[in-house]
Scaffold this motif. Structure first.
Motif, PDB file in Angstrom:
ATOM      1  N   GLU A 152       0.834  -1.207   0.000  1.00  0.00           N
ATOM      2  CA  GLU A 152       0.000   0.000   0.000  1.00  0.00           C
ATOM      3  C   GLU A 152       0.869   1.258   0.000  1.00  0.00           C
ATOM      4  O   GLU A 152       0.554   2.245  -0.688  1.00  0.00           O
ATOM      5  CB  GLU A 152      -0.932  -0.009   1.215  1.00  0.00           C
ATOM      6  CG  GLU A 152      -2.035  -1.048   1.140  1.00  0.00           C
ATOM      7  CD  GLU A 152      -2.907  -0.889  -0.102  1.00  0.00           C
ATOM      8  OE1 GLU A 152      -3.296   0.256  -0.432  1.00  0.00           O
ATOM      9  OE2 GLU A 152      -3.179  -1.903  -0.766  1.00  0.00           O
ATOM     10  N   LEU A 153       1.965   1.238   0.748  1.00  0.00           N
ATOM     11  CA  LEU A 153       2.902   2.372   0.717  1.00  0.00           C
ATOM     12  C   LEU A 153       3.477   2.534  -0.691  1.00  0.00           C
ATOM     13  O   LEU A 153       3.566   3.650  -1.221  1.00  0.00           O
ATOM     14  CB  LEU A 153       4.039   2.157   1.715  1.00  0.00           C
ATOM     15  CG  LEU A 153       3.716   2.170   3.206  1.00  0.00           C
ATOM     16  CD1 LEU A 153       4.978   1.893   4.021  1.00  0.00           C
ATOM     17  CD2 LEU A 153       3.105   3.510   3.629  1.00  0.00           C
ATOM     18  N   PHE A 154       3.873   1.411  -1.281  1.00  0.00           N
ATOM     19  CA  PHE A 154       4.477   1.442  -2.613  1.00  0.00           C
ATOM     20  C   PHE A 154       3.514   2.034  -3.639  1.00  0.00           C
ATOM     21  O   PHE A 154       3.887   2.906  -4.443  1.00  0.00           O
ATOM     22  CB  PHE A 154       4.887   0.024  -3.007  1.00  0.00           C
ATOM     23  CG  PHE A 154       5.445  -0.104  -4.392  1.00  0.00           C
ATOM     24  CD1 PHE A 154       6.737   0.310  -4.678  1.00  0.00           C
ATOM     25  CD2 PHE A 154       4.669  -0.630  -5.415  1.00  0.00           C
ATOM     26  CE1 PHE A 154       7.248   0.199  -5.964  1.00  0.00           C
ATOM     27  CE2 PHE A 154       5.178  -0.751  -6.701  1.00  0.00           C
ATOM     28  CZ  PHE A 154       6.477  -0.334  -6.978  1.00  0.00           C
ATOM     29  N   LEU A 155       2.270   1.581  -3.623  1.00  0.00           N
ATOM     30  CA  LEU A 155       1.289   2.084  -4.585  1.00  0.00           C
ATOM     31  C   LEU A 155       1.014   3.565  -4.379  1.00  0.00           C
ATOM     32  O   LEU A 155       0.733   4.293  -5.336  1.00  0.00           O
ATOM     33  CB  LEU A 155      -0.011   1.285  -4.469  1.00  0.00           C
ATOM     34  CG  LEU A 155       0.063  -0.179  -4.923  1.00  0.00           C
ATOM     35  CD1 LEU A 155      -1.223  -0.906  -4.590  1.00  0.00           C
ATOM     36  CD2 LEU A 155       0.361  -0.269  -6.421  1.00  0.00           C
ATOM     37  N   SER A 156       1.116   4.026  -3.150  1.00  0.00           N
ATOM     38  CA  SER A 156       0.851   5.433  -2.853  1.00  0.00           C
ATOM     39  C   SER A 156       2.005   6.340  -3.262  1.00  0.00           C
ATOM     40  O   SER A 156       1.882   7.566  -3.178  1.00  0.00           O
ATOM     41  CB  SER A 156       0.564   5.608  -1.363  1.00  0.00           C
ATOM     42  OG  SER A 156      -0.643   4.955  -1.008  1.00  0.00           O
ATOM     43  N   CYS A 157       3.121   5.751  -3.682  1.00  0.00           N
ATOM     44  CA  CYS A 157       4.246   6.549  -4.182  1.00  0.00           C
ATOM     45  C   CYS A 157       4.093   6.864  -5.668  1.00  0.00           C
ATOM     46  O   CYS A 157       4.915   7.590  -6.235  1.00  0.00           O
ATOM     47  CB  CYS A 157       5.569   5.805  -3.963  1.00  0.00           C
ATOM     48  SG  CYS A 157       6.071   5.734  -2.238  1.00  0.00           S
ATOM     49  N   GLY A 158       3.080   6.289  -6.291  1.00  0.00           N
ATOM     50  CA  GLY A 158       2.899   6.499  -7.713  1.00  0.00           C
ATOM     51  C   GLY A 158       3.999   5.818  -8.523  1.00  0.00           C
ATOM     52  O   GLY A 158       4.730   4.964  -8.020  1.00  0.00           O
ATOM     53  N   ALA A 159       4.140   6.231  -9.774  1.00  0.00           N
ATOM     54  CA  ALA A 159       5.110   5.599 -10.665  1.00  0.00           C
ATOM     55  C   ALA A 159       6.543   5.818 -10.205  1.00  0.00           C
ATOM     56  O   ALA A 159       7.444   5.068 -10.602  1.00  0.00           O
ATOM     57  CB  ALA A 159       4.934   6.119 -12.091  1.00  0.00           C
ATOM     58  N   GLN A 160       6.778   6.834  -9.373  1.00  0.00           N
ATOM     59  CA  GLN A 160       8.139   7.089  -8.894  1.00  0.00           C
ATOM     60  C   GLN A 160       8.686   5.903  -8.092  1.00  0.00           C
ATOM     61  O   GLN A 160       9.895   5.673  -8.035  1.00  0.00           O
ATOM     62  CB  GLN A 160       8.154   8.342  -8.013  1.00  0.00           C
ATOM     63  CG  GLN A 160       7.798   9.622  -8.744  1.00  0.00           C
ATOM     64  CD  GLN A 160       8.769   9.943  -9.864  1.00  0.00           C
ATOM     65  OE1 GLN A 160       9.974   9.859  -9.702  1.00  0.00           O
ATOM     66  NE2 GLN A 160       8.217  10.286 -11.031  1.00  0.00           N
ATOM     67  N   GLY A 161       7.804   5.134  -7.497  1.00  0.00           N
ATOM     68  CA  GLY A 161       8.242   4.035  -6.633  1.00  0.00           C
ATOM     69  C   GLY A 161       8.945   2.912  -7.362  1.00  0.00           C
ATOM     70  O   GLY A 161       9.681   2.132  -6.741  1.00  0.00           O
ATOM     71  N   ILE A 162       8.749   2.816  -8.692  1.00  0.00           N
ATOM     72  CA  ILE A 162       9.364   1.704  -9.409  1.00  0.00           C
ATOM     73  C   ILE A 162      10.839   1.951  -9.716  1.00  0.00           C
ATOM     74  O   ILE A 162      11.550   1.031 -10.122  1.00  0.00           O
ATOM     75  CB  ILE A 162       8.614   1.382 -10.718  1.00  0.00           C
ATOM     76  CG1 ILE A 162       8.761   2.505 -11.735  1.00  0.00           C
ATOM     77  CG2 ILE A 162       7.145   1.072 -10.427  1.00  0.00           C
ATOM     78  CD1 ILE A 162       8.169   2.176 -13.102  1.00  0.00           C
ATOM     79  N   PHE A 163      11.316   3.177  -9.530  1.00  0.00           N
ATOM     80  CA  PHE A 163      12.728   3.454  -9.764  1.00  0.00           C
ATOM     81  C   PHE A 163      13.578   2.838  -8.658  1.00  0.00           C
ATOM     82  O   PHE A 163      13.245   2.931  -7.473  1.00  0.00           O
ATOM     83  CB  PHE A 163      12.969   4.964  -9.854  1.00  0.00           C
ATOM     84  CG  PHE A 163      12.500   5.566 -11.147  1.00  0.00           C
ATOM     85  CD1 PHE A 163      13.362   5.640 -12.237  1.00  0.00           C
ATOM     86  CD2 PHE A 163      11.203   6.029 -11.278  1.00  0.00           C
ATOM     87  CE1 PHE A 163      12.922   6.178 -13.430  1.00  0.00           C
ATOM     88  CE2 PHE A 163      10.754   6.572 -12.477  1.00  0.00           C
ATOM     89  CZ  PHE A 163      11.622   6.646 -13.564  1.00  0.00           C
ATOM     90  N   LYS A 164      14.688   2.229  -9.062  1.00  0.00           N
ATOM     91  CA  LYS A 164      15.527   1.513  -8.095  1.00  0.00           C
ATOM     92  C   LYS A 164      16.119   2.432  -7.029  1.00  0.00           C
ATOM     93  O   LYS A 164      16.437   1.970  -5.934  1.00  0.00           O
ATOM     94  CB  LYS A 164      16.639   0.775  -8.823  1.00  0.00           C
ATOM     95  CG  LYS A 164      16.144  -0.423  -9.635  1.00  0.00           C
ATOM     96  CD  LYS A 164      17.307  -1.193 -10.262  1.00  0.00           C
ATOM     97  CE  LYS A 164      16.798  -2.423 -11.003  1.00  0.00           C
ATOM     98  NZ  LYS A 164      17.923  -3.190 -11.613  1.00  0.00           N
ATOM     99  N   ASP A 165      16.272   3.715  -7.352  1.00  0.00           N
ATOM    100  CA  ASP A 165      16.851   4.626  -6.370  1.00  0.00           C
ATOM    101  C   ASP A 165      15.799   5.290  -5.486  1.00  0.00           C
ATOM    102  O   ASP A 165      16.118   6.154  -4.673  1.00  0.00           O
ATOM    103  CB  ASP A 165      17.712   5.691  -7.053  1.00  0.00           C
ATOM    104  CG  ASP A 165      16.923   6.571  -8.025  1.00  0.00           C
ATOM    105  OD1 ASP A 165      15.731   6.268  -8.271  1.00  0.00           O
ATOM    106  OD2 ASP A 165      17.494   7.555  -8.536  1.00  0.00           O
ATOM    107  N   HIS A 166      14.532   4.881  -5.644  1.00  0.00           N
ATOM    108  CA  HIS A 166      13.497   5.424  -4.764  1.00  0.00           C
ATOM    109  C   HIS A 166      13.719   4.885  -3.350  1.00  0.00           C
ATOM    110  O   HIS A 166      14.065   3.710  -3.167  1.00  0.00           O
ATOM    111  CB  HIS A 166      12.103   5.028  -5.254  1.00  0.00           C
ATOM    112  CG  HIS A 166      11.001   5.766  -4.559  1.00  0.00           C
ATOM    113  ND1 HIS A 166      10.532   5.381  -3.320  1.00  0.00           N
ATOM    114  CD2 HIS A 166      10.299   6.871  -4.915  1.00  0.00           C
ATOM    115  CE1 HIS A 166       9.571   6.209  -2.952  1.00  0.00           C
ATOM    116  NE2 HIS A 166       9.411   7.128  -3.899  1.00  0.00           N
TER     117      HIS A 166
END
Length: 400
Positions: A345-359
């Motif tokens: 749920e935290l990950f999804l709430s980060c939007g597309a930015q969350g898929i970047f490895k440096d997030h």
């Protein structure tokens, strides 16, 4: 030393361990990429944990250990997981072996620690070993997977079903203690998530294991082990099946805490790229943060409550019932699913930015989901057993 002095000294030791763990968090967070690329923990991380005494927390005092209660050990593991779940995972698995070796015959403890009480042990408990009886012990062969931290260790615990010595008997699930010279590490840990645990395969080809280097699962279940004759601290009377599963679930609690802290920091002032709305005002983000905090609190509370009950039992209170042990075993298995659901749920709430490895939460997201796949974290199987007891059926699990 008086009881008061001993308690004061114990408190100072606990606080020192917690402080050392907190100091390590930013260091291991900085090494997270290096750890993943290496496919094992950096030698510096192992050395720092050795120096801090983390591997000695539940180790027998006769071999330089502190013999502290599991509360301290798992608190340290959770703190480290805030910085790097792979580091905390390896500590949890490898250091808990120092407690388990205390359950073995003292000859086995001498084999490992007599010359160097900082020697470490890896493991793979899957019962895939092929065993034959021979004079003075056993011949062992097999290939085991998922031996976390194996490259940092000079011995390994390996699981196998021992065939009955006499016809008509029942097989016996046991752990064999094998030195590094007798096994090969197959470097095949190529995964997404928990990359730094270095959970490689172990191969043994028909080696002799003396009888004193074997620990019977039934002894661990009965809390009556060969090592209890020399290691008298009540902590060595805890059920093995209640200790090891926590080593592979508790790091998820700390990793979720680290992710939640990073999630709040990143999103406090972030605005959406598409609509310009503040993330901190997004109901989904607020709910995800609230849920994560509640899950952390619940999992920590149940963890310490259950160990309070177990420590009371080994210190003279009413023994644990089978029903209690089944419930506690389910509690341990349920941690990973709860933390994974909250993490997602935290990950999804980060939007597309969350898929970047440096997030900041990307690695925690991968690690927690990877930890969820461990067999000990399969809550369905343990929940089915607990539900069966509730409906009046017999217990079917003795790894309790």
């Amino acid at each position: 030393m008086t009881t008061r002095d001993w308690k004061h000294q114990n408190l100072e030791l606990k606080n020192r361990l917690y402080s050392s763990a907190r100091t390590m968090v930013p260091l291991i967070r900085q090494r997270a990429n290096e750890t993943a690329e290496l496919g094992k923990l950096p030698d510096a991380t192992i050395a720092e944990m050795q120096e801090a005494g983390f591997f000695r927390i539940m180790q027998p005092a006769r071999y330089g250990g502190y013999e502290l209660e599991p509360h301290v050990f798992f608190e340290v593991q959770m703190i480290l997981a805030e910085g790097c779940m792979s580091t905390a995972w390896v500590l949890g698995v490898v250091a808990i072996h120092n407690w388990q070796l205390g359950l073995f015959d003292d000859k086995a403890q001498q084999d490992v620690w007599q010359d160097n009480d900082a020697t470490l042990i890896s493991s793979s408990y899957m019962p895939v070993g092929k065993v034959t009886h021979t004079e003075g012990g056993y011949m062992l062969s097999g290939k085991w997977g998922f031996s976390s931290g194996s490259k940092h260790c000079d011995w390994a615990f390996l699981g196998a079903m021992v065939p009955p010595a006499e016809e008509g008997g029942a097989p016996d699930y046991c752990t064999f203690l094998v030195p590094r010279a007798d096994y090969q590490i197959v470097d095949n840990w190529n995964v997404s998530g928990l990359e730094g645990t270095g959970s490689n395969d172990i191969v043994v080809d028909n080696v002799f294991v003396p009888a004193h280097r074997l620990h019977r699962s039934l002894d661990g279940y009965n809390c009556d082990n060969p090592g209890n004759s020399v290691n008298l601290n009540p902590v060595f009377r805890l059920p093995f099946g209640q200790i090891f599963p926590r080593a592979v679930s508790t790091s998820s609690i700390g990793a979720l805490q680290g992710a939640l802290t990073a999630f709040i920091t990143v999103n406090k002032n972030r605005t959406g790229l598409n609509d310009g709305a503040r993330a901190a005002l997004d109901p989904q983000a607020l709910y995800a943060a609230a849920t994560a905090e509640a899950v952390i609190d619940e999992c920590r509370t149940v963890l310490f409550r259950n160990f309070d009950r177990q420590m009371d039992a080994v210190n003279g209170a009413e023994p644990l019932t089978t029903e209690e042990r089944v419930k506690m075993r389910f509690d341990a298995s349920a941690v990973s699913k709860k933390c994974t659901d909250a993490m997602n749920e935290l990950f999804l709430s980060c939007g597309a930015q969350g898929i970047f490895k440096d997030h900041p939460i990307n690695r925690s997201w991968l690690d927690i989901n990877a930890g969820r796949t461990h067999v000990a974290n399969n809550a369905f199987k343990l929940g089915r057993n607990l539900g069966s007891l509730q409906f009046g059926f017999d217990n079917t699990d003795f790894f309790l």
